[in-house]
Design an enzyme around this catalytic site. Structure first.
Site: not given
Length: 234
Positions: A4, A20, A24, A43, A87-90, A162, A179-181, A203-204, A217
């Site tokens: 990868h 992510g 960015r 990819r 990690r740098i993210g929202s 949900e 977040e997700m990571e 960010s939200d 952003r």
């Protein structure tokens, strides 16, 4: 070169920032680094290596979610010997006192599931940040005057959640944002004996429904990248 990551041996620095979004990564590399070279586009997941204040840095996109990040971090560590991964993210804010554009430094990352869950079986492993990075990032944020919060976050394995009951418990127990990571990043860093930290921009907000306009952003994320770079080389 791995499955990868198309970088050649020696093209990836020991310090890697992980947004992510591959675009960015491109923005951060062009904004903060000098002598930038594209070292990966397999990819479409872009990676760049350059210099920040004389220090060699790679900024590599990691995709969305823990399974995607796990692929890149495993290869960065095992095949390219990355030693510091930030990690740098929202993220979405969860507490009333956390505002849009604030920065969250994730001390811990709670989660329902990660790609590493099968290793631990019945154990609830508690992944956490590297203390030296966390301390340096807090100092950098204070020096910049950036509104910053240090504490626990929640790494979700779904975006369209949900489970309002679960979110209520996260808020009740002081979780700053979602977040997700990060949980998988911290777990892999612990496994391989590397340094890791998540520096996140709000960010939200899950409580108020507020969100940064897309145009705002980029400038808001600049503080996050600057804090991460200062922490890496403190």
């Amino acid at each position: 070169m791995t499955i990868h990551i198309g970088a050649k041996p020696g093209e990836i620095a020991e310090t890697v920032l992980l947004p992510g979004d591959p675009y960015r990564a491109k923005w951060a590399a062009e904004t903060f680094l000098s002598e930038v070279r594209l070292i990966n586009e397999v990819r479409g997941m872009l990676g760049f290596t350059g210099f920040w204040n004389g220090h060699r840095v790679t900024i590599q996109g990691s995709g969305m979610g823990m399974p995607s990040l796990s692929i890149y971090v495993n290869e960065l560590i095992r095949d390219y010997d990355a030693k510091t991964l930030i990690r740098i993210g929202s993220c979405g804010g969860m507490q009333d006192h956390v505002g849009l554009r604030d920065v969250i430094l994730a001390m811990t990352a709670s989660t329902l599931s990660t790609p590493s869950r099968g290793i631990f079986r019945e154990l609830s492993f508690a992944p956490c940040a590297d203390w030296s990075l966390l301390r340096a990032a807090a100092k950098a944020a204070e020096d910049k005057g950036t509104a910053t919060h240090v504490g626990g976050i929640y790494s979700s394995d779904v975006f369209y959640d949900e489970r309002p009951d679960l979110n209520e418990q996260m808020v009740r127990h002081g979780i700053l944002g979602v977040e997700m990571e990060a949980a998988e990043l911290y777990t892999l860093a612990a496994r391989y004996g590397r340094r890791a930290l998540a520096v996140l921009t709000v960010s939200d907000h899950l409580g108020t429904g507020e969100a940064l306009p897309a145009a705002d952003r980029e400038t808001s994320f600049a503080d996050m990248v600057d804090i991460a770079l200062h922490a890496a080389f403190a």
